[in-house]
Design an enzyme around this catalytic site. Structure first.
Site, PDB file in Angstrom:
ATOM      1  CB  CYS A   1      -0.990  -0.011   1.149  1.00 22.59           C
ATOM      2  SG  CYS A   1      -0.236  -0.256   2.752  1.00 22.59           S
TER       3      CYS A   1
ATOM      4  CB  CYS B   1      -2.506  -4.360   0.332  1.00 20.43           C
ATOM      5  SG  CYS B   1      -2.888  -3.135   1.607  1.00 20.43           S
TER       6      CYS B   1
ATOM      7  CE  LYS C   1      -3.701  -4.416   8.008  1.00 21.69           C
ATOM      8  NZ  LYS C   1      -2.590  -4.080   7.115  1.00 21.69           N
TER       9      LYS C   1
ATOM     10  NE  ARG D   1      -5.538   2.718   5.878  1.00 21.82           N
ATOM     11  CZ  ARG D   1      -6.700   2.118   5.683  1.00 21.82           C
ATOM     12  NH1 ARG D   1      -7.739   2.812   5.236  1.00 21.82           N
ATOM     13  NH2 ARG D   1      -6.844   0.831   5.927  1.00 21.82           N
TER      14      ARG D   1
ATOM     15  NE  ARG E   1      -5.283  -0.545   3.450  1.00 26.41           N
ATOM     16  CZ  ARG E   1      -4.753   0.201   2.483  1.00 26.41           C
ATOM     17  NH1 ARG E   1      -5.026  -0.041   1.223  1.00 26.41           N
ATOM     18  NH2 ARG E   1      -3.960   1.214   2.784  1.00 26.41           N
TER      19      ARG E   1
ATOM     20  CD  GLU F   1      -7.845 -14.673   7.183  1.00 28.00           C
ATOM     21  OE1 GLU F   1      -6.701 -15.052   6.882  1.00 28.00           O
ATOM     22  OE2 GLU F   1      -8.594 -14.101   6.375  1.00 28.00           O
TER      23      GLU F   1
ATOM     24  CE  LYS G   1      -2.408  -3.013  11.482  1.00 33.09           C
ATOM     25  NZ  LYS G   1      -1.659  -2.858  10.274  1.00 33.09           N
TER      26      LYS G   1
ATOM     27  CB  SER H   1      -1.639   4.827  13.843  1.00 34.16           C
ATOM     28  OG  SER H   1      -2.707   4.466  12.987  1.00 34.16           O
TER      29      SER H   1
HETATM   30  C1  PBG Z   1      -0.625  -2.074   5.715  1.00 29.55           C
HETATM   31  C2  PBG Z   1      -0.544  -1.666   7.121  1.00 29.55           C
HETATM   32  C3  PBG Z   1      -1.399  -0.793   7.788  1.00 29.55           C
HETATM   33  C4  PBG Z   1      -0.932  -0.700   9.106  1.00 29.55           C
HETATM   34  C5  PBG Z   1       0.192  -1.510   9.195  1.00 29.55           C
HETATM   35  N1  PBG Z   1       0.399  -2.127   7.972  1.00 29.55           N
HETATM   36  C6  PBG Z   1      -2.514   0.041   7.336  1.00 29.55           C
HETATM   37  C7  PBG Z   1      -3.596  -0.426   6.532  1.00 29.55           C
HETATM   38  O1  PBG Z   1      -3.929  -1.610   6.470  1.00 29.55           O
HETATM   39  O2  PBG Z   1      -4.167   0.456   5.903  1.00 29.55           O
HETATM   40  C8  PBG Z   1      -1.571   0.137  10.149  1.00 29.55           C
HETATM   41  C9  PBG Z   1      -0.844   0.296  11.417  1.00 29.55           C
HETATM   42  C10 PBG Z   1      -1.333   1.376  12.299  1.00 29.55           C
HETATM   43  O3  PBG Z   1      -2.428   1.944  12.146  1.00 29.55           O
HETATM   44  O4  PBG Z   1      -0.595   1.709  13.228  1.00 29.55           O
HETATM   45  N2  PBG Z   1       0.614  -2.239   5.132  1.00 29.55           N
END
Ligand code: PBG
Length: 330
Positions: A121, A129, A198, A208, A220, A236, A251, A278
């Site tokens: 991504c 992705c 995830k 992002r 997504r 999964e 996550k 985040s």
């Molecule tokens: C995708 C990825 C994401 C995060 C880690 N790897 C974002 C997404 O799926 O859009 C998010 C991590 C976070 O919010 O701290 N490569």
């Protein structure tokens, strides 16, 4: 008459509270995410994630040494390249941002364990992705066409010296393809930590901005999980283990403590990580800045809850602060 049971006796002295504490958080539990940008001599602060920046490779030395000195064992790297295209080809460039960062960190801080996020991504111009194709009249990620590209990216990370790779794209079959590709390239010793469960989450908002990876259209939801589903996470996870995942991840963490619990219960023998993402970090920062909560107390409570739920490792933006707090500094 039986003697009255008083649990408060167990809480009556600080030493005793420590002695009977079931969950002990330590800096060795943490993995710190780092954002690496193209260019030189630049640190771009991330507005929505106070204390975090996008670093250019030449600025990493000091940061890596500081992380190492705080007793944090590992970092996970995300790259922000200067050039993006439809397939994300800069992600497997041997001189790419992540590849250079691996070298720089390993040289600056030789005891740090370097993990790389393997995804597209941040590297595609459309922000999805993987490679796109049309399904039902709309553009969607082409699962099987993305797999060989994931292998290219992972092998190039391993060549650059990554200790572990962590695929986060939620493609079916990605763990099997990556294991096979890494083995064929001679990297049988490189473990895979799968972002196994995830979720399609609103909590990724600040990331992002940080990784410049917002999808240019759509979302997504055709590859990340529906937040309403729990049992599906176990499917999964089971598939990823069958394909050769060495460590698992759930996550985000906080709205998914039940998933952490269920995955740990189903696979107590597999190391489990949780990503305190985040948005979870940004909420704590924002409320603390307003004086509405005590940041140290709340952040440590959150991290403890993630570990109590069953996570062995925690990816967290609070890693440096928490390591300091746990060492008794404030
Ligand atoms: C995708 C990825 C994401 C995060 C880690 N790897 C974002 C997404 O799926 O859009 C998010 C991590 C976070 O919010 O701290 N490569």
């Amino acid at each position: 008459m039986f003697p009255q049971i008083r649990l408060r006796r167990l809480r009556s002295h600080p030493r005793l509270r420590e002695m009977v504490r079931e969950t002990n958080l330590a800096p060795s539990d943490f993995i710190l995410p780092l954002f690496i940008r193209h260019g030189t001599d630049t640190e771009v602060p991330i507005q929505s994630m106070p204390g975090h920046s996008q670093w250019t490779v030449d600025r990493l030395t000091k940061e890596a040494r500081e992380i190492e000195s705080l007793g944090i064992p590992a970092v996970i790297l995300f790259g922000i390249p200067d050039e993006k295209d439809a397939v994300g080809s800069s992600s497997w460039d041997e001189h790419g941002v992540v590849q250079q960062a691996i070298h720089a960190i390993r040289e600056a801080a030789p005891t740090l364990y370097v993990i790389t996020d393997v995804c597209f991504c941040e590297f595609t111009d459309h922000g999805h992705c993987g490679v796109l194709h049309e399904v039902n009249g709309t553009q969607d990620v082409d699962n099987d066409a993305t797999l060989p590209n994931l292998v290219k990216q992972a092998v190039s990370h391993a060549r650059a010296g990554a200790h572990m790779i962590a695929p986060s794209g939620m493609m079916d079959g990605m763990i099997g393809a990556l294991r096979e590709g890494l083995d064929a390239a001679g990297f049988t010793h490189v473990p895979i930590m799968s972002y196994a469960a995830k979720y399609a989450s609103g909590f990724y908002g600040p990331f992002r901005e940080a990784a410049e990876s917002t999808p240019q259209f759509g979302d997504r939801r055709t590859y990340q999980m529906d937040p309403a589903n729990g049992a599906e996470a176990l499917r999964e996870v089971a598939l990823d283990l069958a394909e050769g995942a060495d460590l698992l991840m759930v996550k985000p963490a906080l709205s998914y403590l039940d998933i952490i619990r269920r995955v740990k219960a189903a696979h107590p023998d597999v190391p489990l990580a949780a990503y305190n993402v985040s948005g979870e970090f940004a909420m704590v920062k924002a409320a603390a800045r307003n004086g509405w909560i005590d940041e140290q107390r709340v952040a440590l409570e959150i991290l403890t809850s993630i570990k109590r739920a069953g996570a062995d490792l925690i990816l967290t933006y609070h890693a440096k602060d928490a390591a300091r707090w746990l060492a008794g500094e404030s």
